[in-house]
Every structure is written in C-alpha cells, then in structure tokens.
Scaffold this active site. Structure first.
Site, PDB file in Angstrom:
ATOM      1  N   GLU A 181       0.978  -1.425   0.034  1.00  0.00           N
ATOM      2  CA  GLU A 181      -0.121   0.021   0.126  1.00  0.00           C
ATOM      3  C   GLU A 181       0.763   1.420   0.036  1.00  0.00           C
ATOM      4  O   GLU A 181       0.735   2.243   0.899  1.00  0.00           O
ATOM      5  CB  GLU A 181      -0.816   0.038   1.278  1.00  0.00           C
ATOM      6  CG  GLU A 181      -2.042  -1.191   1.181  1.00  0.00           C
ATOM      7  CD  GLU A 181      -3.132  -1.121   2.034  1.00  0.00           C
ATOM      8  OE1 GLU A 181      -2.806  -0.459   3.321  1.00  0.00           O
ATOM      9  OE2 GLU A 181      -4.143  -1.496   1.808  1.00  0.00           O
ATOM     10  N   GLU A 187      -5.502  -8.152  -1.834  1.00  0.00           N
ATOM     11  CA  GLU A 187      -6.375  -8.246  -0.301  1.00  0.00           C
ATOM     12  C   GLU A 187      -7.890  -7.765  -0.823  1.00  0.00           C
ATOM     13  O   GLU A 187      -8.148  -6.983  -1.419  1.00  0.00           O
ATOM     14  CB  GLU A 187      -5.665  -6.974   0.540  1.00  0.00           C
ATOM     15  CG  GLU A 187      -4.565  -7.282   1.227  1.00  0.00           C
ATOM     16  CD  GLU A 187      -4.245  -6.180   2.050  1.00  0.00           C
ATOM     17  OE1 GLU A 187      -4.703  -5.473   2.572  1.00  0.00           O
ATOM     18  OE2 GLU A 187      -2.994  -5.932   2.291  1.00  0.00           O
TER      19      GLU A 187
HETATM   20  C1  BGP Z   1      -4.770  -3.020   4.494  1.00  0.00           C
HETATM   21  C2  BGP Z   1      -3.312  -3.597   5.082  1.00  0.00           C
HETATM   22  C3  BGP Z   1      -3.570  -4.670   5.867  1.00  0.00           C
HETATM   23  C4  BGP Z   1      -5.006  -5.024   6.496  1.00  0.00           C
HETATM   24  C5  BGP Z   1      -5.989  -4.684   5.768  1.00  0.00           C
HETATM   25  C6  BGP Z   1      -7.367  -4.453   6.782  1.00  0.00           C
HETATM   26  O1  BGP Z   1      -4.665  -1.655   4.540  1.00  0.00           O
HETATM   27  O2  BGP Z   1      -2.499  -3.634   4.009  1.00  0.00           O
HETATM   28  O3  BGP Z   1      -2.412  -4.845   6.575  1.00  0.00           O
HETATM   29  O4  BGP Z   1      -4.718  -5.148   7.687  1.00  0.00           O
HETATM   30  O5  BGP Z   1      -5.939  -3.298   5.382  1.00  0.00           O
HETATM   31  O6  BGP Z   1      -7.393  -3.368   7.356  1.00  0.00           O
HETATM   32  P1  BGP Z   1      -7.917  -3.907   9.022  1.00  0.00           P
HETATM   33  O7  BGP Z   1      -6.753  -4.530   9.494  1.00  0.00           O
HETATM   34  O8  BGP Z   1      -7.413  -2.308   9.523  1.00  0.00           O
HETATM   35  O9  BGP Z   1      -9.223  -4.039   9.033  1.00  0.00           O
END
Ligand code: BGP
Length: 482
Positions: free
Chosen positions: A176, A380
C-alpha cells in the site's frame, strides 16, 4: 463464457506484524508496529517510543504464526491455495536494519515456511515491506525520510533474492505504497517518528512536514525501482509487483464540481504512485498538486532515470471499499481503512463503516487495465466482522461468504470484460490483528483463531463455514460461488 485463467493464483494474504508474533524471538529486533498499542474503531492506535512491559502490544505475539506456521499452511493446503501472500519481517533478517550480515535464524524460519508451502504446491508471494520498518532505522533516519534507508533496504532485498532464489519468484516491494500520499501513511508506511513520541494519526502537517513525507515516498519509489532491477538480475524468473490501496472515489452528485473532486482524489490516491511505478515517471498532474500544496520533493540527480529503469512487472492492490468525493466540505465523512471519504447513499457498510461495493471492484479493475494494459492482481479483499460461535459450536459466517462471493463475481465480470487478472489472495485468511485498530475482534479469516483484544485465548485454529466454501470456489476455478 470467459473464465479465470488456468493457474489463476487463488489464495490468501497476511502480514508478519499482524500475524507472526515472536517479536523478540530468534534474534528479531523491534519494528515500528511493535511500538503500537491497540485501539478500537473510535480510538485510533497510538505508539510508544519506549516499549512498556506492562502494556499489551498486539503485534508482539499476534496470532503466533511463528509457532503455528506448519498447521496454518496445512489448512491452506486443505483449502487448495495456489498462492500464499505473506510479508517477511525485515527486523527478523536485519534486527536494526543496519547490520552488515543477516540473522541466520530469521532466514531459517522463512526457509521452513516456504518448505511447508512447497509441500502443498503453494506459491509464496512475498511482500518485502509491509508497514514493518525496523525500529532502529525509524529512529536513526526518521524512517524513509533518510536517503540512507534505500541502501539498507537494498541490502535486505539482495539477501532475500539470493537466499530464497529457489523458493520465491513473486515479490511486492511495498505494501500500500499510496498510503503515503496522506498523513495517515507517516508512521506505518514511512516509519517516520512522531513529535515527541505522540500519536501521528491526527497530526496537522506544516508545509515542511508535507515535503518531508513526499520526499520519504520518493525514497521508497527509488528503492522499489532499484529492487525491481536487482530482482531481475539475480533471477530472470522473478516477477515484482507494486501494491497499492484500490479505492475508487465517485462523484457524490452529478455537479461538475463533485466530478472534479472525485477525479482529483483518484489522481492523488490511485494514480500518483501507480504511474510512477508502472510507467516509470511522475504523472503530469503531480507538478500542479505539489505546487498548490507547497510541497518540494528532494530528489538526487539520476533519480528520474532510476524510476524509468525500474518499472514493475504487475500491479497489485487491496480492495475493501469505495467512497464518494464532494466539493462541499459539509458533507459527512465515511470511515475507511487508510483513506476516508464521503458516504455513498447507495451502499451498505461493514460494522467498521467500510462501504461494501463489489461493482466498484469491477469498475476499478477496468479503469486500471484501461490505463496500464498490464497484469493486475487483487492481493487483499475481505470483510472485517465480529464472529460469534453458534449454538452448534460452529462459526456460520454467511456474511463473509456473501461479501466474498459478490466480489469474486465482480472479478469474473471484469475478466469477461477483458481484464488480465493474475490472481486473488483474500485478506487475513487466518484471523489476525487489525492494521488500523490493532483489534482481534475485527476478523477476516476462513480460519478462526482463539484470541481476544487483550491477548487472552489458547490460539487454537478452527475452520469457519467460509473455509469449505472457498475450498469449492478454488476447486472449480471460481465457477461455483454457491
Ligand atoms: C490494509 C493493510 C492490511 C490489512 C487490511 C485490513 O490496509 O494492507 O495490513 O490490515 O488493510 O485492514 P484492517 O486490519 O485495519 O481491518
């Protein structure tokens, strides 16, 4: 009907700081997230300059993949994964980031992990830097603001590309990376220190701080471009991708001012970084944005050549939600992971306020493909939800299945539209710590882990209904979304 291609990379994704634990074991040094306390949906995470032995830091043990990796990967094998995205914890390989020689115990751990993957025919996709700057580099150089960090990163990359040459050919240079175009990226993405150790999320930046942030981002661009080149030199089979937050922004109304606001958002959030890493140069709109915001990026001679020569092999992104943009500052904000935005009246949201928009995924895939004509991968996607055990003792996560089904169907539509899609790794395939809040309550997994927000639980693993559903999806290459 056009279907997902043969060899489509079905799988799941994790990140070391949220998954691995063992934060001070096997010679590992502390990294930036190891200094972060948990938060909640209302209270943002904060960080401590000195780790307090009486405080629970979620990353320290996380869900202990460090000791459960064989069991976790066996479950991925059972689901039929073809790909497992994980990050290597930089401070496990170079404890402060500055050592001359790598930590053998750290390398051995990942050799064991990759050996388990190989047993089940699972291809690893390695994120080299997933919000995990060694704390030593963060303190010494103020994170990525220090130009020296590029060399430390390249030494670390060289170690990974040579050491794991026979085990890994798919890499992502930064998770990201576009998180850094907004203030929220200062700590996790760029590892920059706070003012007197205060939390950084609500900081109002001066022009000078903005210039620092964009210079730190520029240093990541240079590091990434040099790493791509190095990866190809060490092993021509290596394929190296960029990774960005995929977050479409729609005009809140048909008022041209709102259309303009949404285009500006898309330019900054989606295309600023992707243009640099895919096309090899800063986009045409960068100059005006930087000028209007009094931002000066401190570059070195030759940097622009480096960017041109180190373009990535594919573009990958996370996709959770979309939001609206409005020219009217009064319009309500919706919650978002790293990017916030205006609420869209047509969309429902998760319990954490993330707006659910499968069609947005199809739209985004088409937009990205139209712009770059380049292989794409969704690395993701998922829904963070509270999972309750039912009376029969099982986890019937129908809401998760519904979310994933709709998003996979949208991807299938995009493939039918003509988009070249390499694969899909669902986020948090085994429950893990949330990046934005540090909670365990917010779960994504096909596999439940017995752990609560305060660190209580025996860490045992348990498949949810979605586990068996995803197994069928993979077995039928996305035909049976049942
Ligand atoms: C993204 C990241 C991840 C992950 C995901 C979900 O921004 O790359 O590391 O955590 O989001 O977010 P969260 O864990 O805040 O729900």
């Amino acid at each position: 009907m056009v279907a997902f291609k043969e060899g489509f990379l079905w799988g799941g994704a994790t990140a070391a700081n949220q998954f691995e634990g063992g934060w001070d074991q096997g010679g590992k040094g502390p990294s930036v997230p190891d200094h972060m306390r948990g938060g909640t949906v209302d209270i943002p995470r904060t960080w401590d300059y000195e780790i307090d032995p009486d405080v629970y830091y979620p990353s320290h043990n996380a869900v202990d993949f460090y000791h459960h990796y064989a069991e976790d990967i066996a479950l991925y094998g059972e689901m039929g994964f073809r790909c497992f995205r994980l990050s290597i914890n930089w401070a496990r390989i170079y404890p402060t980031g500055m050592e001359e020689e790598p930590n053998q115990e750290g390398l051995d751990f990942y050799h064991r992990v990759f050996a388990e993957c190989a047993k089940y025919g699972i291809q690893p996709l390695v994120t080299i830097h997933h919000y995990e700057l060694p704390w030593g580099l963060s303190v010494k150089y103020n994170g990525w603001l220090g130009r020296e960090v590029i060399d430390h990163y390249l030494r670390y990359c060289k170690t990974l590309f040579t050491e794991f040459k026979d085990e890994v050919t798919l890499w992502l240079t930064f998770n990201e990376i576009n998180n850094a175009v907004q203030v929220t990226g200062r700590i996790l993405e760029l590892g920059m220190q706070g003012i007197d150790g205060k939390p950084m999320f609500d900081i109002v930046e001066t022009d000078e701080m903005k210039s620092d942030r964009f210079t730190a981002l520029h240093n990541q661009f240079v590091a990434s471009a040099l790493a791509v080149k190095m990866a190809h030199e060490i092993n021509p089979e290596n394929r190296v991708g960029m990774m960005t937050i995929g977050h479409p922004t729609y005009p809140h109304t048909s008022n041209p001012a709102d259309v303009k606001a949404s285009r500006d958002d898309m330019n900054l959030r989606m295309y600023f970084c992707a243009d640099v890493q895919v096309r090899g140069h800063y986009p045409y709109f960068a100059q005006r944005y930087l000028r209007d915001n009094n931002i000066t990026i401190r570059m070195e001679e030759g940097d622009l050549d480096i960017l041109r020569e180190g373009t990535v092999d594919f573009l990958s992104f996370s996709y959770y939600m979309s939001s609206d943009a409005s020219a009217d500052p009064e319009v309500a904000l919706s919650a978002g992971n790293m990017f916030a935005g205006v609420k869209n009246p047509y969309l429902k949201a998760s319990e954490w306020g993330w707006q659910i928009d499968p069609l947005g995924l199809r739209i985004l895939l088409n937009d990205l493909y139209a712009r770059y004509e380049f292989p794409l991968m969704v690395v993701e996607n998922g829904i963070g939800a509270v999972d309750e055990r039912s009376e029969d003792g099982k986890f019937h996560d129908t809401y998760r299945i519904a979310y994933l089904r709709d998003h996979i169907a949208a991807m299938r539509d995009a493939v039918e539209d003509g988009v070249d899609l390499m694969g899909y790794t669902m986020w948090g395939c085994t429950d893990l710590v949330s990046a934005s809040t540090g909670e365990m309550k917010k779960r994504y997994g096909f596999v439940y882990v017995d752990l609560d927000n305060d660190g209580n639980g025996d860490l045992h693993r348990e498949p949810k209904d979605s586990f068996y559903w995803y197994q069928r999806v993979i077995a039928t290459n996305g035909e049976d979304l049942g």
